[in-house]
Design a protein around this motif. Structure first.
Motif: not given
Length: 383
Positions: A324-333
């Motif tokens: 997966l590629k995170l978009d600006p404003g996204q966060m993985l915990i």
């Protein structure tokens, strides 16, 4: 609560067998006495023990046990009497009514996944900030799946901090609090380069190892740089099924892990697959960059290298790898005791890749989840 129940004492009274719905559970008389849920044994406010358990006689026995509705009336040889709720005994026993028992490979409440079955919890940052129910849903998803995706995180360097403070204190390390993850000149760690990173868990050279990784995307316009995730519990499960000898080896051999720079020297050790006292998978470690196995006997090393390779092939396989590629404003915990994460190599010619990362410890995260669950359940009962 139950359709049938029966309590039976052993001949010496030192063991009680509680048979509920044809599923027996055995309890020691001493255990029942020191856990007695009454104001003489446990402080009503704190729940902490008032008696000194080590002073109880080792030959303490049960003289009488009788089922009474949803409680068990007990009389001990020291004269103590107590009514023990059956629900507390079921919760404390290793085998509960949900079908989980001590032979399960992971603790109840976890859902193992592969690339096809991954269904992460998606949470709104604003909702988790403002609504306890949304925060609990996020934490339950994190506990269940090992990771969650949070959207709408403020595009600021410490944008995640407000939500982090709703869960537990930021874990500070030699890198500070919330740190940059981006390519820099003269990088002091490979995360600060453009190279791809193999699946790994963070900081196995620390004691304690950080429990949860919070990874916030500020910008991700570079070519490549996709995140990779693999469920380490699922990988360990498959390893045990497909190569039991390799699984056993990785639970026994404890390599060392080390990180050094000009101001820091950190060392620790532990198996790549760590089991709890019930034989269930508790933690996985994998850090090719920092692992340093000792010069064990050649035959033992040969077994270890083969087992490690088998595990590596699983955690890098298409079968288990979620991209997966995170978009600006996204966060993985991410659960750092369970999730292996990495990334694809990236090229800055396409744009900037800038993420921020922080840690929150496992105990505060679990505490927040359990307290919220209790508080919201109490509100529902009162409504």
């Amino acid at each position: 609560m139950t359709t049938s129940a029966k309590a039976t004492l052993s001949a010496d009274g030192q063991r009680l067998t509680l048979d509920i719905d044809a599923r027996p559970r055995e309890f020691a008389a001493l255990w029942l006495r020191e856990r007695a849920p009454d104001a003489e044994t446990l402080d009503p406010l704190t729940g902490q023990r008032l008696i000194e358990a080590a002073e109880l006689p080792l030959d303490l026995a049960l003289e009488h046990a009788e089922l009474s509705e949803d409680a068990l009336a007990l009389r001990f040889s020291d004269g103590h009497r107590v009514h023990f709720p059956l629900s507390e005994l079921l919760d404390a026993s290793r085998q509960g009514l949900d079908g989980a028992d001590a032979a399960d490979l992971v603790a109840p409440g976890r859902v193992l996944w592969d690339a096809q079955r991954a269904k992460p919890q998606h949470t709104s940052f604003a909702a988790a900030i403002d609504d306890d129910a949304a925060l609990l849903e996020m934490l339950e998803g994190l506990h269940r799946d090992g990771f969650v995706v949070v959207s709408g995180v403020p595009a600021e360097e410490d944008g995640m901090q407000a939500l982090m403070e709703r869960v537990g204190p930021l874990r500070r390390t030699n890198w500070g609090g919330i740190a940059d993850v981006k390519s820099v000149a003269n990088a002091y760690d490979l995360t600060m380069t453009q190279r791809g990173l193999e699946p790994h868990t963070d900081n196995p050279y620390r004691d304690p190892i950080p429990g949860y990784i919070w990874l916030h995307c500020l910008t991700n316009a570079a070519d490549g740089g996709d995140s990779t995730l693999a469920d380490g519990y699922r990988a360990a499960q498959l390893l045990r099924e497909r190569d039991p000898a390799a699984f056993d080896c990785l639970t026994r051999v404890s390599p060392g892990f080390r990180y050094r720079d000009e101001t820091t020297w950190l060392e620790s050790e532990g198996p790549l697959i760590e089991l709890d006292n019930q034989g269930r998978i508790f933690r996985v470690r994998y850090s090719n960059r920092t692992e340093r196995v000792e010069a064990l006997p050649a035959e033992e090393l040969a077994r270890y290298y083969a087992a490690r390779q088998a595990f590596y092939q699983l955690i890098t396989s298409d079968e288990l790898t979620l991209n997966l590629k995170l978009d600006p404003g996204q966060m993985l915990i991410m659960d750092n005791y369970r999730l292996l994460h990495g990334r694809r190599a990236f090229e800055l010619a396409g744009g900037v890749r800038h993420l921020r990362q922080g840690y929150v410890d496992r105990d505060s995260t679990a505490s927040r989840r359990l307290v919220l669950r209790q508080q919201l359940a109490s509100k529902e009962e009162a409504a």
